[in-house]
Design a protein around this motif. Structure first.
Motif, mmCIF file in Angstrom:
data_model
loop_
_atom_site.group_PDB
_atom_site.id
_atom_site.type_symbol
_atom_site.label_atom_id
_atom_site.label_comp_id
_atom_site.label_asym_id
_atom_site.label_seq_id
_atom_site.Cartn_x
_atom_site.Cartn_y
_atom_site.Cartn_z
ATOM 1 N N ALA A 72 0.811 -1.217 0.000
ATOM 2 C CA ALA A 72 0.000 0.000 0.000
ATOM 3 C C ALA A 72 0.845 1.268 0.000
ATOM 4 N N HIS A 73 2.118 1.148 0.306
ATOM 5 C CA HIS A 73 2.992 2.329 0.373
ATOM 6 C C HIS A 73 3.616 2.671 -0.979
ATOM 7 N N GLY A 74 3.143 2.097 -2.060
ATOM 8 C CA GLY A 74 3.768 2.239 -3.376
ATOM 9 C C GLY A 74 3.930 3.669 -3.851
ATOM 10 N N PRO A 75 4.515 3.833 -5.034
ATOM 11 C CA PRO A 75 4.793 5.162 -5.570
ATOM 12 C C PRO A 75 3.519 5.982 -5.769
ATOM 13 N N ALA A 76 3.656 7.283 -5.618
ATOM 14 C CA ALA A 76 2.509 8.186 -5.765
ATOM 15 C C ALA A 76 2.177 8.454 -7.230
ATOM 16 N N SER A 77 3.160 8.293 -8.114
ATOM 17 C CA SER A 77 2.919 8.538 -9.536
ATOM 18 C C SER A 77 3.852 7.665 -10.370
ATOM 19 N N TRP A 78 3.556 7.578 -11.672
ATOM 20 C CA TRP A 78 4.403 6.817 -12.581
ATOM 21 C C TRP A 78 5.810 7.402 -12.649
ATOM 22 N N ASP A 79 5.957 8.685 -12.367
ATOM 23 C CA ASP A 79 7.273 9.320 -12.383
ATOM 24 C C ASP A 79 8.214 8.709 -11.354
ATOM 25 N N GLU A 80 7.655 8.088 -10.324
ATOM 26 C CA GLU A 80 8.459 7.493 -9.260
ATOM 27 C C GLU A 80 8.795 6.027 -9.512
ATOM 28 N N VAL A 81 8.257 5.441 -10.577
ATOM 29 C CA VAL A 81 8.505 4.030 -10.872
ATOM 30 C C VAL A 81 9.722 3.906 -11.781
ATOM 31 N N ASN A 82 10.710 3.162 -11.296
ATOM 32 C CA ASN A 82 11.895 2.892 -12.108
ATOM 33 C C ASN A 82 12.469 1.544 -11.655
ATOM 34 N N ASP A 83 13.516 1.107 -12.308
ATOM 35 C CA ASP A 83 14.094 -0.197 -11.977
ATOM 36 C C ASP A 83 14.501 -0.287 -10.512
ATOM 37 N N ALA A 84 15.044 0.794 -9.979
ATOM 38 C CA ALA A 84 15.502 0.772 -8.584
ATOM 39 C C ALA A 84 14.330 0.661 -7.611
ATOM 40 N N THR A 85 13.253 1.404 -7.849
ATOM 41 C CA THR A 85 12.108 1.334 -6.922
ATOM 42 C C THR A 85 11.415 -0.021 -7.026
ATOM 43 N N LEU A 86 11.312 -0.568 -8.249
ATOM 44 C CA LEU A 86 10.711 -1.891 -8.413
ATOM 45 C C LEU A 86 11.545 -2.959 -7.709
ATOM 46 N N ALA A 87 12.861 -2.884 -7.849
ATOM 47 C CA ALA A 87 13.749 -3.854 -7.192
ATOM 48 C C ALA A 87 13.641 -3.738 -5.673
ATOM 49 N N ALA A 88 13.585 -2.522 -5.157
ATOM 50 C CA ALA A 88 13.458 -2.319 -3.711
ATOM 51 C C ALA A 88 12.126 -2.861 -3.201
ATOM 52 N N THR A 122 2.397 -3.688 -15.160
ATOM 53 C CA THR A 122 1.637 -2.855 -14.229
ATOM 54 C C THR A 122 2.530 -1.892 -13.451
ATOM 55 N N GLY A 123 3.851 -2.047 -13.565
ATOM 56 C CA GLY A 123 4.766 -1.177 -12.834
ATOM 57 C C GLY A 123 4.726 -1.420 -11.346
ATOM 58 N N ALA A 124 4.640 -2.698 -10.956
ATOM 59 C CA ALA A 124 4.534 -3.012 -9.528
ATOM 60 C C ALA A 124 5.281 -4.295 -9.192
ATOM 61 N N ALA A 125 5.694 -4.380 -7.945
ATOM 62 C CA ALA A 125 6.205 -5.624 -7.385
ATOM 63 C C ALA A 125 5.018 -6.305 -6.716
ATOM 64 N N LEU A 126 4.740 -7.528 -7.122
ATOM 65 C CA LEU A 126 3.555 -8.242 -6.670
ATOM 66 C C LEU A 126 3.906 -9.481 -5.874
ATOM 67 N N ILE A 127 3.031 -9.803 -4.938
ATOM 68 C CA ILE A 127 3.017 -11.128 -4.336
ATOM 69 C C ILE A 127 1.778 -11.795 -4.912
ATOM 70 N N THR A 128 2.000 -12.932 -5.579
ATOM 71 C CA THR A 128 0.892 -13.635 -6.243
ATOM 72 C C THR A 128 0.664 -14.965 -5.560
ATOM 73 N N ILE A 129 -0.588 -15.242 -5.257
ATOM 74 C CA ILE A 129 -0.988 -16.509 -4.671
ATOM 75 C C ILE A 129 -1.932 -17.163 -5.674
ATOM 76 N N ASP A 130 -1.449 -18.231 -6.304
ATOM 77 C CA ASP A 130 -2.247 -18.972 -7.281
ATOM 78 C C ASP A 130 -2.798 -20.220 -6.608
ATOM 79 N N PHE A 131 -4.093 -20.409 -6.772
ATOM 80 C CA PHE A 131 -4.737 -21.587 -6.202
ATOM 81 C C PHE A 131 -4.956 -22.612 -7.288
ATOM 82 N N ASP A 132 -4.466 -23.825 -7.076
ATOM 83 C CA ASP A 132 -4.585 -24.910 -8.050
ATOM 84 C C ASP A 132 -5.855 -25.712 -7.808
ATOM 85 N N ASN A 133 -6.981 -25.014 -7.758
ATOM 86 C CA ASN A 133 -8.242 -25.715 -7.487
ATOM 87 C C ASN A 133 -9.067 -25.828 -8.766
#
Length: 134
Positions: A72-88, A122-133
């Motif tokens: 929820a603390h992600g970047p406020a705008s696309w201007d703040e998204v870059n390789d370094a912020t995504l990696a962090a 999407t310009g985001a670091a995600l945690i994905t939970i896939d259910f194999d049901n």
């Protein structure tokens, strides 16, 4: 999380959770994809193990398929998204999975998988939970 139960502040979601049950737990969840039988809902920020996330929850009919979480603390705008912020952000997700659940950035269970990754689309670091049901 190791048992497939994701205990959000509003209530727990697991592989057996139906769309109807999910909407009862999260009545304010916004429908973001409506392509029957596929529907995705978004809610948050929501607390999960001392961290706050925006959460997308995908269903096929009544069956839960995927949960995608972004901090929820992600970047406020696309201007703040870059390789370094995504990696962090990904490193923060990896650290959270390790400290909260003793999981690495990719884990497979009988019920599905948990993974941490960067989604450049999407310009985001995600945690994905896939259910194999399926």
């Amino acid at each position: 999380m190791r048992d497939g139960v994701i205990a959000f502040a509003e209530g727990a979601t697991a592989a057996a959770t139906t769309r109807t049950q999910f909407l009862a737990l999260h009545p304010s969840a916004a429908l973001v994809t409506d392509n029957p039988p596929h529907r995705t809902y978004r809610f948050g920020p929501s607390a999960l193990h001392r961290r706050s996330f925006y959460v997308n929850v995908g269903f096929s009919g009544e069956a839960l398929r995927v949960i995608r979480m972004t901090a929820a603390h992600g970047p406020a705008s696309w201007d703040e998204v870059n390789d370094a912020t995504l990696a962090a952000d990904k490193q923060a997700n990896d650290r959270w999975l390790r400290e909260a659940f003793d999981l690495g950035p990719a884990a497979k269970f009988a019920w599905g998988t948990v993974s941490s990754a960067i989604d450049r689309r999407t310009g985001a670091a995600l945690i994905t939970i896939d259910f194999d049901n399926r």
